[in-house]
Design a protein around this motif. Structure first.
Motif, PDB file in Angstrom:
ATOM      1  N   ALA A  33      29.197  53.000  56.952  1.00 41.30           N
ATOM      2  CA  ALA A  33      28.485  52.538  58.147  1.00 41.30           C
ATOM      3  C   ALA A  33      26.975  52.580  57.961  1.00 41.30           C
ATOM      4  CB  ALA A  33      28.892  53.382  59.353  1.00 41.30           C
TER       5      ALA A  33
ATOM      6  N   VAL B 270      29.474  46.743  61.468  1.00 36.39           N
ATOM      7  CA  VAL B 270      30.614  47.636  61.297  1.00 36.39           C
ATOM      8  C   VAL B 270      31.793  47.021  62.038  1.00 36.39           C
ATOM      9  CG1 VAL B 270      31.535  49.941  61.734  1.00 36.39           C
ATOM     10  CG2 VAL B 270      29.116  49.655  61.118  1.00 36.39           C
TER      11      VAL B 270
ATOM     12  N   LEU C 278      35.539  47.720  63.246  1.00 31.58           N
ATOM     13  CA  LEU C 278      36.443  48.834  63.502  1.00 31.58           C
ATOM     14  C   LEU C 278      37.879  48.307  63.510  1.00 31.58           C
ATOM     15  CD1 LEU C 278      36.502  51.872  64.215  1.00 31.58           C
ATOM     16  CD2 LEU C 278      36.268  51.196  66.623  1.00 31.58           C
TER      17      LEU C 278
ATOM     18  N   VAL D  91      35.456  56.655  64.685  1.00 33.98           N
ATOM     19  CA  VAL D  91      34.115  56.388  65.199  1.00 33.98           C
ATOM     20  C   VAL D  91      33.228  57.616  65.007  1.00 33.98           C
ATOM     21  CG1 VAL D  91      32.766  55.896  67.272  1.00 33.98           C
ATOM     22  CG2 VAL D  91      34.876  54.631  66.828  1.00 33.98           C
TER      23      VAL D  91
ATOM     24  N   CYS E 263      31.898  58.025  61.566  1.00 31.91           N
ATOM     25  CA  CYS E 263      30.861  57.067  61.164  1.00 31.91           C
ATOM     26  C   CYS E 263      29.462  57.627  61.350  1.00 31.91           C
ATOM     27  CB  CYS E 263      30.993  55.768  61.963  1.00 31.91           C
ATOM     28  SG  CYS E 263      32.392  54.733  61.459  1.00 31.91           S
TER      29      CYS E 263
ATOM     30  N   LEU F 260      25.613  55.395  65.086  1.00 27.57           N
ATOM     31  CA  LEU F 260      25.729  53.942  64.973  1.00 27.57           C
ATOM     32  C   LEU F 260      24.696  53.220  65.830  1.00 27.57           C
ATOM     33  CD1 LEU F 260      29.633  53.626  65.004  1.00 27.57           C
ATOM     34  CD2 LEU F 260      28.107  53.283  63.044  1.00 27.57           C
TER      35      LEU F 260
ATOM     36  N   LYS G 264      23.588  49.430  65.431  1.00 22.34           N
ATOM     37  CA  LYS G 264      24.525  48.677  64.607  1.00 22.34           C
ATOM     38  C   LYS G 264      25.329  47.693  65.455  1.00 22.34           C
ATOM     39  CE  LYS G 264      24.014  51.097  60.690  1.00 22.34           C
ATOM     40  NZ  LYS G 264      23.546  50.514  59.405  1.00 22.34           N
TER      41      LYS G 264
ATOM     42  N   LEU H 254      28.704  46.560  66.190  1.00 23.43           N
ATOM     43  CA  LEU H 254      30.026  47.169  66.015  1.00 23.43           C
ATOM     44  C   LEU H 254      31.074  46.230  66.604  1.00 23.43           C
ATOM     45  CD1 LEU H 254      31.947  49.461  65.311  1.00 23.43           C
ATOM     46  CD2 LEU H 254      31.254  50.638  67.408  1.00 23.43           C
TER      47      LEU H 254
ATOM     48  N   ASP I  21      34.639  45.637  67.559  1.00 23.10           N
ATOM     49  CA  ASP I  21      35.858  46.394  67.838  1.00 23.10           C
ATOM     50  C   ASP I  21      37.055  45.453  67.725  1.00 23.10           C
ATOM     51  OD1 ASP I  21      37.814  48.123  68.727  1.00 23.10           O
ATOM     52  OD2 ASP I  21      37.304  47.870  70.847  1.00 23.10           O
TER      53      ASP I  21
ATOM     54  N   ALA J 222      30.436  55.666  70.799  1.00 17.56           N
ATOM     55  CA  ALA J 222      29.363  55.275  69.876  1.00 17.56           C
ATOM     56  C   ALA J 222      28.130  54.864  70.672  1.00 17.56           C
ATOM     57  CB  ALA J 222      29.832  54.137  68.978  1.00 17.56           C
TER      58      ALA J 222
ATOM     59  N   ALA K 155      25.380  51.916  69.893  1.00 20.36           N
ATOM     60  CA  ALA K 155      25.934  50.815  69.099  1.00 20.36           C
ATOM     61  C   ALA K 155      25.996  49.554  69.957  1.00 20.36           C
ATOM     62  CB  ALA K 155      27.315  51.169  68.578  1.00 20.36           C
TER      63      ALA K 155
ATOM     64  N   VAL L  95      28.221  47.028  70.792  1.00 18.55           N
ATOM     65  CA  VAL L  95      29.665  46.812  70.658  1.00 18.55           C
ATOM     66  C   VAL L  95      30.069  45.430  71.161  1.00 18.55           C
ATOM     67  CG1 VAL L  95      31.956  47.664  71.303  1.00 18.55           C
ATOM     68  CG2 VAL L  95      30.085  49.281  70.885  1.00 18.55           C
TER      69      VAL L  95
END
Length: 205
Positions: free
Chosen positions: A52, A58, A60, A71, A74, A77, A80, A82, A84, A112, A115, A117
């Motif tokens: 990561a 990233v 997941l 998570v 990692c 995050l 980042k 991310l 999912d 996270a 992050a 997401v």
């Protein structure tokens, strides 16, 4: 683009190989990097935190029961992108462990903090994730709260030959995860098999 694939099961290995073939730099993050079963991946395999840390994105790709631990492993995050790709399925994959007032993606975001997401690549099974051979492009809905992160996620999904549609903010995962459960139900319990996908039909212009 540098992509960390967290989890190297059917989904993770399929996405990792596909994006690697398309020119992205792939690193897998797993619990036991020295396990001989990962030798066939032909990419770097390391622990989650190392994967990561060096990644722009990233993805997941873990079973739900191991997602919180993955998570956490990692590390930080923050900032980042991310993606999912998980679904909060019960162990027998017949139901969702949470939903209606929240979603797996929202739970991932809570695990996270910081992050960016997005939810994507959860609405279809691994056998159809890499450039599915269908008469027209299947649809993959993408949702998230960060517009730039969502654009990056959508571009990666389009490279896999899906049409992408923006489903809105991350709360839309409350709709996309039950949609995934419908795909699983039809594929595994209603005899449709795994060689199909959802699409969007529009009137001829």
């Amino acid at each position: 683009m540098r992509i960390a694939i967290i989890g190297a099961g059917n989904v993770g290995s399929t996405l990792g190989r596909a994006w690697q073939r398309l020119g992205h730099e792939i690193t897998y993050g797993v619990r036991n990097p020295d396990d001989a079963r990962y030798a066939s991946l032909r990419a770097a395999v390391t622990d989650n935190a190392t994967a990561a840390t060096g990644a722009d994105v990233v993805a997941l790709c873990t079973p739900w029961q191991g997602t919180q631990a993955a998570v956490s492993a990692c590390g930080d995050l923050t900032g980042k992108v991310l993606i999912d790709c998980t679904n909060p399925l019960t162990p027998d994959v017949t139901a969702l462990e949470l939903g209606h007032t929240t979603s797996g993606a929202e739970q991932v975001a809570a695990w996270a903090p910081g992050a960016r997401v997005c939810k994507a690549m959860n609405q279809i099974g691994a056998p159809m994730m890499d450039s599915p051979a269908l008469p027209s492009s299947p649809v993959m809905f993408v949702c998230g709260d960060d517009a730039d992160a969502k654009a990056i996620a959508a571009q990666l999904v389009r490279e896999l030959r899906f049409e992408t549609l923006d489903a809105g903010d991350l709360t839309a995962a409350r709709l996309l995860e039950p949609l995934a459960l419908l795909w699983i139900h039809m594929a595994l319990r209603r005899g449709l098999g795994t060689g199909w996908a959802l699409g969007v039909l529009r009137p001829a212009s």
